[in-house]
Structures are given as C-alpha cells and as structure tokens.
Design a protein around this motif. Sequence first.
Motif, PDB file in Angstrom:
ATOM      1  N   LEU A  81      64.044 -20.682 -22.888  1.00  0.00           N
ATOM      2  CA  LEU A  81      64.842 -19.680 -22.195  1.00  0.00           C
ATOM      3  C   LEU A  81      65.908 -19.062 -23.099  1.00  0.00           C
ATOM      4  N   ASN A  82      66.676 -19.922 -23.749  1.00  0.00           N
ATOM      5  CA  ASN A  82      67.792 -19.416 -24.535  1.00  0.00           C
ATOM      6  C   ASN A  82      67.818 -19.912 -25.973  1.00  0.00           C
ATOM      7  N   GLU A  83      66.800 -20.629 -26.378  1.00  0.00           N
ATOM      8  CA  GLU A  83      66.793 -21.132 -27.748  1.00  0.00           C
ATOM      9  C   GLU A  83      65.353 -21.276 -28.239  1.00  0.00           C
ATOM     10  N   ILE A  84      65.227 -21.452 -29.532  1.00  0.00           N
ATOM     11  CA  ILE A  84      63.911 -21.625 -30.136  1.00  0.00           C
ATOM     12  C   ILE A  84      63.701 -23.118 -30.391  1.00  0.00           C
ATOM     13  N   LYS A  85      62.466 -23.582 -30.184  1.00  0.00           N
ATOM     14  CA  LYS A  85      62.176 -25.006 -30.356  1.00  0.00           C
ATOM     15  C   LYS A  85      61.096 -25.211 -31.416  1.00  0.00           C
ATOM     16  N   PHE A  86      61.226 -26.332 -32.139  1.00  0.00           N
ATOM     17  CA  PHE A  86      60.287 -26.680 -33.191  1.00  0.00           C
ATOM     18  C   PHE A  86      59.764 -28.093 -32.950  1.00  0.00           C
ATOM     19  N   ILE A  87      58.546 -28.336 -33.389  1.00  0.00           N
ATOM     20  CA  ILE A  87      57.968 -29.677 -33.313  1.00  0.00           C
ATOM     21  C   ILE A  87      57.899 -30.209 -34.740  1.00  0.00           C
ATOM     22  N   VAL A  88      58.728 -31.196 -35.025  1.00  0.00           N
ATOM     23  CA  VAL A  88      58.779 -31.792 -36.361  1.00  0.00           C
ATOM     24  C   VAL A  88      58.446 -33.276 -36.226  1.00  0.00           C
ATOM     25  N   GLY A  89      57.297 -33.676 -36.765  1.00  0.00           N
ATOM     26  CA  GLY A  89      56.850 -35.051 -36.578  1.00  0.00           C
ATOM     27  C   GLY A  89      56.553 -35.282 -35.108  1.00  0.00           C
ATOM     28  N   ASN A  90      57.175 -36.293 -34.537  1.00  0.00           N
ATOM     29  CA  ASN A  90      56.998 -36.575 -33.116  1.00  0.00           C
ATOM     30  C   ASN A  90      58.226 -36.194 -32.303  1.00  0.00           C
ATOM     31  N   LYS A  91      59.034 -35.319 -32.869  1.00  0.00           N
ATOM     32  CA  LYS A  91      60.261 -34.916 -32.186  1.00  0.00           C
ATOM     33  C   LYS A  91      60.305 -33.413 -31.963  1.00  0.00           C
ATOM     34  N   VAL A  92      61.039 -33.019 -30.938  1.00  0.00           N
ATOM     35  CA  VAL A  92      61.270 -31.606 -30.655  1.00  0.00           C
ATOM     36  C   VAL A  92      62.731 -31.313 -30.989  1.00  0.00           C
ATOM     37  N   ILE A  93      62.952 -30.368 -31.864  1.00  0.00           N
ATOM     38  CA  ILE A  93      64.319 -29.971 -32.194  1.00  0.00           C
ATOM     39  C   ILE A  93      64.510 -28.524 -31.764  1.00  0.00           C
ATOM     40  N   GLN A  94      65.738 -28.153 -31.482  1.00  0.00           N
ATOM     41  CA  GLN A  94      65.981 -26.795 -31.019  1.00  0.00           C
ATOM     42  C   GLN A  94      67.168 -26.175 -31.744  1.00  0.00           C
ATOM     43  N   ASN A 169      67.985 -15.247 -33.009  1.00  0.00           N
ATOM     44  CA  ASN A 169      66.992 -15.980 -32.238  1.00  0.00           C
ATOM     45  C   ASN A 169      65.787 -15.106 -31.896  1.00  0.00           C
ATOM     46  N   ALA A 170      66.052 -13.852 -31.528  1.00  0.00           N
ATOM     47  CA  ALA A 170      64.967 -12.927 -31.186  1.00  0.00           C
ATOM     48  C   ALA A 170      64.058 -12.692 -32.389  1.00  0.00           C
ATOM     49  N   SER A 171      64.671 -12.581 -33.563  1.00  0.00           N
ATOM     50  CA  SER A 171      63.892 -12.364 -34.783  1.00  0.00           C
ATOM     51  C   SER A 171      63.067 -13.598 -35.146  1.00  0.00           C
ATOM     52  N   GLU A 209      54.633 -12.001 -45.576  1.00  0.00           N
ATOM     53  CA  GLU A 209      55.999 -11.698 -46.014  1.00  0.00           C
ATOM     54  C   GLU A 209      56.683 -10.931 -44.892  1.00  0.00           C
ATOM     55  N   TYR A 210      57.859 -11.385 -44.483  1.00  0.00           N
ATOM     56  CA  TYR A 210      58.503 -10.804 -43.315  1.00  0.00           C
ATOM     57  C   TYR A 210      60.021 -10.923 -43.419  1.00  0.00           C
ATOM     58  N   HIS A 211      60.705 -10.022 -42.740  1.00  0.00           N
ATOM     59  CA  HIS A 211      62.164 -10.014 -42.725  1.00  0.00           C
ATOM     60  C   HIS A 211      62.690 -10.706 -41.471  1.00  0.00           C
ATOM     61  N   LEU A 212      63.824 -11.382 -41.612  1.00  0.00           N
ATOM     62  CA  LEU A 212      64.495 -12.010 -40.476  1.00  0.00           C
ATOM     63  C   LEU A 212      65.838 -11.324 -40.266  1.00  0.00           C
ATOM     64  N   LYS A 213      66.044 -10.803 -39.088  1.00  0.00           N
ATOM     65  CA  LYS A 213      67.308 -10.143 -38.760  1.00  0.00           C
ATOM     66  C   LYS A 213      68.330 -11.182 -38.315  1.00  0.00           C
ATOM     67  N   GLY A 214      69.568 -10.728 -38.124  1.00  0.00           N
ATOM     68  CA  GLY A 214      70.620 -11.649 -37.714  1.00  0.00           C
ATOM     69  C   GLY A 214      71.117 -12.482 -38.886  1.00  0.00           C
ATOM     70  N   PHE A 215      71.635 -13.660 -38.589  1.00  0.00           N
ATOM     71  CA  PHE A 215      72.187 -14.548 -39.613  1.00  0.00           C
ATOM     72  C   PHE A 215      71.338 -15.812 -39.683  1.00  0.00           C
ATOM     73  N   ALA A 216      70.150 -15.691 -40.282  1.00  0.00           N
ATOM     74  CA  ALA A 216      69.208 -16.801 -40.340  1.00  0.00           C
ATOM     75  C   ALA A 216      69.675 -17.919 -41.259  1.00  0.00           C
ATOM     76  N   TYR A 217      70.723 -17.681 -42.034  1.00  0.00           N
ATOM     77  CA  TYR A 217      71.294 -18.734 -42.877  1.00  0.00           C
ATOM     78  C   TYR A 217      71.680 -19.943 -42.021  1.00  0.00           C
ATOM     79  N   ALA A 218      72.111 -19.684 -40.782  1.00  0.00           N
ATOM     80  CA  ALA A 218      72.525 -20.764 -39.880  1.00  0.00           C
ATOM     81  C   ALA A 218      71.356 -21.710 -39.588  1.00  0.00           C
ATOM     82  N   LEU A 219      70.155 -21.169 -39.444  1.00  0.00           N
ATOM     83  CA  LEU A 219      68.972 -22.002 -39.223  1.00  0.00           C
ATOM     84  C   LEU A 219      68.681 -22.831 -40.464  1.00  0.00           C
ATOM     85  N   GLN A 220      68.790 -22.219 -41.615  1.00  0.00           N
ATOM     86  CA  GLN A 220      68.547 -22.929 -42.878  1.00  0.00           C
ATOM     87  C   GLN A 220      69.510 -24.098 -43.030  1.00  0.00           C
TER      88      GLN A 220
END
Length: 221
Positions: A81-94, A169-171, A209-220
């Motif tokens: 709904l309001n965040e992006i989720k990832f599956i890393v190993g056997n865990k879900v991180i958001q 997040n949208a990007s 190859e693709y561009h990410l809008k916003g401040f994706a540094y925060a995800l990194q």
Amino acid sequence: MVGQMKLMIAEEQKFQGKALSLSHTKTAITTIKEKFTEQQLQMFEQSCFGHLLWIEDLKWTSLIVHGLLLRKADPKTVSQLNEIKFIVGNKVIQFTAQQFCIVTGLRKGLPRMRCVDDVLKLGFVYFAVFVLLGSEKHVHIDMRYLKLAEDLEDFGKYSWGVVCYAKTNASLLRALCANYKRVKVPTKTAKTKKFGKKPTTTATGRPREYHLKGFAYALQI
C-alpha cells in the motif's frame, strides 16, 4: 515469513542491469557552494536541507540497487500500500516512509529568516528538485515549488520527506517492469560499431539500463 509471496522476477530470469540515479547530488551541492555567498551558505546550512550538504561525495553503487530491485516482491502476491517490499533469503524487508525520513533526516524546518534574497530562494528549490526529487535536468521546475519558496518558513514546514519518498517509491516500484520508460540514449554523429552491441532489454522486455527518480540513495544506504 515469506509464505505465499513470490519474486516479481523469478530466480532463473535474473539479468545484469544498470540502475542510474537522477539525484544530481554532487553537481547541485558543488553549484550551491560556488554560487552562494558565505552568508547565504550559512543560512542554507541552518535549514532542513543543511545536513545534506555533507553527502557531496556519496557514491552511487548501481550493483547494490539493481541487485535489490531484482528481489522485489510480486505486487500480486503481497500487500504494498505505502511501501515497497523485497524478499531476501527467507525474510521480507520493506522500504517505508519512516525509514526514508530517518536516513535522509528530513524532519526539522527552516529557521526564521529576514531579508531573504531571490538567489537563496532559488537555491532551496534547485536543491529540492534536482537532489531530493531526482528530476531530469531538461524538465521544467514545478511552479508550485517556486511559489512555495516565496515564504521560506512555509517552505521549511513542507512535508519534503513524504513528497520525496513518494517520488522515490513510485520509481522503485516501476523499475524493471516491462513497460517502464527506458533510458533515451542521444544519437551519436560518429560511426559506431554494429557488432558486439548488447541488447537494451531482456527477452521479456525489461530494461537493462534505467533511471531512478527521487532520492534512491536512501534505499542504497
């Protein structure tokens, strides 16, 4: 914990790709430091953006971001709904708005300022648009931000963390989707070799190859 969740891109469909950030951190910060007077720079440092002047040399690591985006959970199998989720190993991180604000420090407002000149106002808008919102350089600045900067007290109270996270997040959600807008490479006048050229998309149409809008540094981070 993973349960019925699935990856958006199956393990056997993983591919090499390059995530490019549209957050022009080094360029924008260098420009502000060069163009501002000592007094203007001091006022900027005391603002809600001031602490971000220290990220001038923050390195963008495409491999980390692309690798994580390959682990995105399929939106059909998970609630996003309001965040992006990832599956890393056997865990879900958001990646939530709260985490984004903690990383970026976008919380406090601007101090009260008197006799603020137009150069300083434009500096705040410039930083917001090209660093935090990660916009293409050829895109016109939204007039809403220029009007908002007329009163820097209101500008400081603006929910920059929420707006910036929403753009980021949208990007990230659209990244690696088959219909995501791919990078436009300028036409070169010089002759180029026709052989050995890597395809710009995968067999499923996903951009390499693709561009990410916003401040994706925060995800990194």
